[in-house]
Write a protein that holds these residues in place. Sequence first.
Motif, PDB file in Angstrom:
ATOM      1  N   GLY A 166       0.821  -1.345   0.052  1.00  0.00           N
ATOM      2  CA  GLY A 166       0.017  -0.106   0.069  1.00  0.00           C
ATOM      3  C   GLY A 166       0.847   1.243   0.103  1.00  0.00           C
ATOM      4  N   ASP A 167       2.220   1.167  -0.050  1.00  0.00           N
ATOM      5  CA  ASP A 167       3.159   2.218   0.072  1.00  0.00           C
ATOM      6  C   ASP A 167       2.887   3.177  -1.164  1.00  0.00           C
ATOM      7  OD1 ASP A 167       5.176   4.150   0.060  1.00  0.00           O
ATOM      8  OD2 ASP A 167       6.641   2.713   0.379  1.00  0.00           O
ATOM      9  N   GLY A 168       2.413   4.468  -1.055  1.00  0.00           N
ATOM     10  CA  GLY A 168       2.112   5.441  -2.052  1.00  0.00           C
ATOM     11  C   GLY A 168       3.319   6.046  -2.596  1.00  0.00           C
ATOM     12  N   GLU A 169       4.450   5.883  -2.131  1.00  0.00           N
ATOM     13  CA  GLU A 169       5.743   6.415  -2.737  1.00  0.00           C
ATOM     14  C   GLU A 169       6.246   5.361  -3.722  1.00  0.00           C
ATOM     15  OE1 GLU A 169       6.758   9.470  -1.962  1.00  0.00           O
ATOM     16  OE2 GLU A 169       4.881   9.540  -0.950  1.00  0.00           O
ATOM     17  N   VAL A 170       5.806   4.340  -4.060  1.00  0.00           N
ATOM     18  CA  VAL A 170       6.192   3.233  -4.873  1.00  0.00           C
ATOM     19  C   VAL A 170       5.174   3.163  -5.936  1.00  0.00           C
ATOM     20  CG1 VAL A 170       6.900   0.634  -5.071  1.00  0.00           C
ATOM     21  CG2 VAL A 170       7.434   1.912  -3.084  1.00  0.00           C
ATOM     22  N   VAL A 171       5.752   2.893  -7.200  1.00  0.00           N
ATOM     23  CA  VAL A 171       5.233   2.641  -8.394  1.00  0.00           C
ATOM     24  C   VAL A 171       5.618   1.310  -8.799  1.00  0.00           C
ATOM     25  CG1 VAL A 171       4.380   3.564 -10.757  1.00  0.00           C
ATOM     26  CG2 VAL A 171       4.772   5.311  -9.170  1.00  0.00           C
ATOM     27  N   ARG A 172       4.650   0.565  -9.018  1.00  0.00           N
ATOM     28  CA  ARG A 172       5.072  -0.758  -9.607  1.00  0.00           C
ATOM     29  C   ARG A 172       4.482  -0.931 -10.984  1.00  0.00           C
ATOM     30  NH1 ARG A 172       8.520  -3.126  -6.394  1.00  0.00           N
ATOM     31  NH2 ARG A 172       8.182  -3.023  -4.126  1.00  0.00           N
ATOM     32  N   ILE A 173       5.437  -1.401 -12.014  1.00  0.00           N
ATOM     33  CA  ILE A 173       4.977  -1.682 -13.076  1.00  0.00           C
ATOM     34  C   ILE A 173       5.246  -3.000 -13.609  1.00  0.00           C
ATOM     35  CG2 ILE A 173       5.420  -1.110 -15.800  1.00  0.00           C
ATOM     36  CD1 ILE A 173       6.393   1.813 -14.741  1.00  0.00           C
ATOM     37  N   ALA A 174       4.446  -3.965 -14.253  1.00  0.00           N
ATOM     38  CA  ALA A 174       4.503  -5.197 -14.741  1.00  0.00           C
ATOM     39  C   ALA A 174       4.204  -5.139 -16.196  1.00  0.00           C
ATOM     40  CB  ALA A 174       3.618  -5.982 -13.881  1.00  0.00           C
ATOM     41  N   ALA A 175       4.937  -5.867 -16.966  1.00  0.00           N
ATOM     42  CA  ALA A 175       4.802  -6.082 -18.408  1.00  0.00           C
ATOM     43  C   ALA A 175       5.131  -7.269 -19.082  1.00  0.00           C
ATOM     44  CB  ALA A 175       5.715  -4.990 -19.182  1.00  0.00           C
ATOM     45  N   SER A 176       4.415  -7.848 -20.177  1.00  0.00           N
ATOM     46  CA  SER A 176       4.667  -8.882 -20.515  1.00  0.00           C
ATOM     47  C   SER A 176       4.347  -8.888 -22.151  1.00  0.00           C
ATOM     48  CB  SER A 176       3.736 -10.161 -20.002  1.00  0.00           C
ATOM     49  OG  SER A 176       2.422  -9.794 -20.606  1.00  0.00           O
ATOM     50  N   ALA A 177       4.980  -9.784 -22.960  1.00  0.00           N
ATOM     51  CA  ALA A 177       4.946  -9.810 -24.231  1.00  0.00           C
ATOM     52  C   ALA A 177       3.528 -10.137 -24.639  1.00  0.00           C
ATOM     53  CB  ALA A 177       5.800 -10.696 -25.134  1.00  0.00           C
ATOM     54  N   GLY A 178       2.882  -9.661 -25.806  1.00  0.00           N
ATOM     55  CA  GLY A 178       1.501 -10.027 -26.162  1.00  0.00           C
ATOM     56  C   GLY A 178       0.537  -9.328 -25.550  1.00  0.00           C
ATOM     57  N   LEU A 179      -0.774  -9.799 -25.423  1.00  0.00           N
ATOM     58  CA  LEU A 179      -1.826  -9.252 -25.016  1.00  0.00           C
ATOM     59  C   LEU A 179      -1.895  -9.056 -23.486  1.00  0.00           C
ATOM     60  CD1 LEU A 179      -4.487 -11.057 -27.451  1.00  0.00           C
ATOM     61  CD2 LEU A 179      -3.498  -8.798 -27.501  1.00  0.00           C
ATOM     62  N   GLY A 180      -0.973  -9.615 -22.645  1.00  0.00           N
ATOM     63  CA  GLY A 180      -1.162  -9.096 -21.195  1.00  0.00           C
ATOM     64  C   GLY A 180      -1.892 -10.219 -20.493  1.00  0.00           C
ATOM     65  N   GLU A 181      -2.118 -11.447 -20.848  1.00  0.00           N
ATOM     66  CA  GLU A 181      -3.180 -12.317 -20.219  1.00  0.00           C
ATOM     67  C   GLU A 181      -2.429 -12.783 -19.011  1.00  0.00           C
ATOM     68  OE1 GLU A 181      -5.720 -14.946 -22.873  1.00  0.00           O
ATOM     69  OE2 GLU A 181      -3.865 -14.545 -23.701  1.00  0.00           O
ATOM     70  N   ALA A 182      -0.813 -12.760 -18.856  1.00  0.00           N
ATOM     71  CA  ALA A 182      -0.379 -13.395 -18.032  1.00  0.00           C
ATOM     72  C   ALA A 182      -0.297 -12.274 -16.642  1.00  0.00           C
ATOM     73  CB  ALA A 182       1.184 -13.797 -18.236  1.00  0.00           C
ATOM     74  N   LEU A 183      -0.642 -10.856 -17.087  1.00  0.00           N
ATOM     75  CA  LEU A 183      -0.444 -10.129 -16.107  1.00  0.00           C
ATOM     76  C   LEU A 183      -1.513 -10.043 -14.907  1.00  0.00           C
ATOM     77  CD1 LEU A 183       0.528  -6.897 -18.246  1.00  0.00           C
ATOM     78  CD2 LEU A 183       1.976  -8.329 -16.959  1.00  0.00           C
ATOM     79  N   VAL A 184      -2.695 -10.340 -15.240  1.00  0.00           N
ATOM     80  CA  VAL A 184      -3.816 -10.508 -14.299  1.00  0.00           C
ATOM     81  C   VAL A 184      -4.254 -11.671 -14.064  1.00  0.00           C
ATOM     82  CG1 VAL A 184      -4.587  -7.958 -15.022  1.00  0.00           C
ATOM     83  CG2 VAL A 184      -5.529 -10.145 -16.157  1.00  0.00           C
TER      84      VAL A 184
END
Length: 181
Positions: free
Chosen positions: A163-181
């Motif tokens: 919940g730390d509002g000072e941190v931004v997390r970015i996740a990425a994957s190749a393709g349509l992003g199904e693996a992200l969620v």
Amino acid sequence: MTDTEIRADRAIEILTLDDDAATDPAVAGSKGAGLAALRRGGLDVPDAVVVPIGISERWSGGAAPAELRDPIAAACARLGGPFAVRSSATWEDGSSQAHAGITTTVLDVNDGEDVLGAIRRCLDETAAAAARIGLLGETAIVIQRLVPAEWAGVAFTADPLTGDGEVVRIAASAGLGEALV
């Protein structure tokens, strides 16, 4: 402007993201309302329609009602495919909670008949997810033009684990992003 109506005991309109009602989570679900609000705010949101809350009452299972087939076919023809068919539950995103990955999205859907199957899947799986985690609410459906992404990503404006509002997390994957969620 609405694409068409489903006629039954009460009409259900298929909404565009530009319709005033599409910004109401009680009509379009959280995801649909969020997309409509982003478009209204001037952001480039891929074109979409919303089958509003009430669809699960009108189509409780089995074959799609005849009154739904033509409106879905017309909406798909107007949007052009392929599509992402997405659940938009009233309970999925709020000011104090988010349930990313719990609702259903079916990617790379190519025609009206497959869209109907994806709608049924979204309704069934989202209802099962809500029951599993003990949430009450209804589900609309977003049918959105699919962006054929080479890469997809999600940015969290606060650390999703702490919940730390000072941190931004970015996740990425190749393709349509199904693996992200």
